[in-house]
Design an enzyme around this catalytic site. Structure first.
Site, short mmCIF file in Angstrom:
data_model
loop_
_atom_site.label_atom_id
_atom_site.label_comp_id
_atom_site.label_asym_id
_atom_site.label_seq_id
_atom_site.Cartn_x
_atom_site.Cartn_y
_atom_site.Cartn_z
CG ASP A 19 -0.22 0.01 2.57
OD1 ASP A 19 0.72 -0.52 2.69
OD2 ASP A 19 -0.49 1.00 3.48
CD GLU A 24 4.32 0.27 6.95
OE1 GLU A 24 5.26 0.50 7.67
OE2 GLU A 24 3.80 1.20 6.24
#
Ligand SMILES: [Zn+2]
Length: 356
Positions: A72, A167
């Site tokens: 991400d 994350e």
């Protein structure tokens, strides 16, 4: 260059796993590409995590290790429409990004750029994140996997590969199945200067302070109304400024940092993050905060408050110190690449981990 063009921005306000469905597009592609290399167990699970195993090709007994990175990108700036630009043999001069010429990358602002003169580097075009954090890590692991699969003469134990979503919003391990991963230890590869190695972080708690005032109609308020917002303001005004604050401290210095305030006259909520490299130091800071709150509340005997501490995460060094080889091996690997390991302990390191 391909991976950054897939929008994988995570969303702190979402309560699904992954926080955004679009992250799975990259996960799916990575699993497919690993399959294409002959890694037959590569797969994406229902939460968007990718697991894969490069099988051992040695008869020696060696630990199973893991290489991990997150797919991400941060919510701070757009992850859609990323146009990566390859600067071949970078000349070391300031780089003006073409889609927004107010965005200039200079060696003064980013000293590491100086070391990259002569190298090929990749930047964004000026209106989006590049997402090198952490698609640089993703690309490194994919390339390493390809190398190991095409160079059987290089001997190694079983290597587990792991790609995680979310994350940047602090939920990268929310659905991680460590049992299924089956590694004894692992390394996260993430953006940073060549040779940088981090083996410690803060220990982290959150504190939520809720102040309950006393509400009456303002026309009939004399000696009755107690305004929670004003009490909140007094608490903030009492916080240390030249110490224990991220804006005035560095390196291993911890802090008490208000991150959010909201309320109405009768109720005010303030969120804090508490950080210290030593877990015991968290308690001291929480006691200090509590004593400041008590001091303010004594002036307002009719008001009440709640003070809730939530554990967020703990310094990995507390675990790693019991397994010194994990860091030792990483140092050796970096030194073999003729780089000097740079151990960092930065007090803003967890900004990266997405604890806003
Ligand atoms: Zn990252």
């Amino acid at each position: 260059m391909r991976y950054v063009q897939i929008d994988t921005q995570s969303d702190p306000l979402s309560d699904t796993n992954p926080t955004t469905e679009k992250q799975k597009k990259l996960s799916h592609l990575l699993a497919e590409e690993l399959q294409g290399m002959g890694i037959t167990d590569a797969h994406m699970d229902e939460w968007g995590y990718v697991y894969a195993t490069i099988p051992s090709n040695t008869v020696k007994q060696v630990p199973v290790i893991c290489f991990c990175s997150h797919i991400d990108t941060a919510p701070d700036a757009s992850g859609a429409g990323v146009k990566p630009i390859l600067h071949k043999a970078y000349d070391g001069k300031p780089i003006t990004l073409p889609d927004d010429n107010t965005q200039v990358l200079t060696p003064e602002m980013h000293p590491y750029l100086k070391k990259l003169a002569g190298h090929d580097i990749i930047t964004a075009s000026g209106t989006t994140l590049l997402g090198a954090d952490d698609k640089a890590g993703v690309a490194e692991i994919m390339d390493a996997a390809h190398y190991f699969m095409t160079h059987p003469e290089v001997k190694h134990g079983a290597i587990k590969l792991l790609f995680t979503p979310d994350e940047e919003v602090g939920r990268g391990t929310a659905k991680l199945d460590l049992q299924n991963l089956g590694a004894q230890f692992g390394y996260t590869l993430d953006g940073g200067a060549a040779g940088s190695l981090e083996d410690e972080t803060f220990s982290a708690d959150g504190v939520q302070l809720i102040i309950h005032g006393v509400i009456t109609h303002p026309g009939d308020a004399k000696d009755k109304l107690v305004n929670a917002l004003k009490i909140g303001g007094e608490v903030l005004a009492l916080l240390p400024k030249s110490s224990l604050s991220p804006e005035t401290t560095e390196k291993r210095e911890g802090f008490v940092h208000p991150t959010r305030i909201e309320g109405i006259a009768e109720r005010c909520t303030i969120e804090f993050i508490i950080r210290d490299f030593v877990t015991a130091g968290l308690k001291k800071k929480e006691e200090l905060l509590q004593s400041l709150v008590d001091l303010v509340m004594e002036r307002h005997p009719k008001a009440t408050y709640e003070f809730k501490i939530t554990e967020q995460y703990r310094n990995m060094k507390e675990v790693l110190d019991g397994h010194p080889n994990v860091v030792h091996y990483a140092r050796i690997a970096i030194e073999r690449r003729a780089a000097k390991p740079m151990l960092r302990a930065e007090n803003n390191a967890d900004v990266h981990a997405g604890f806003f």
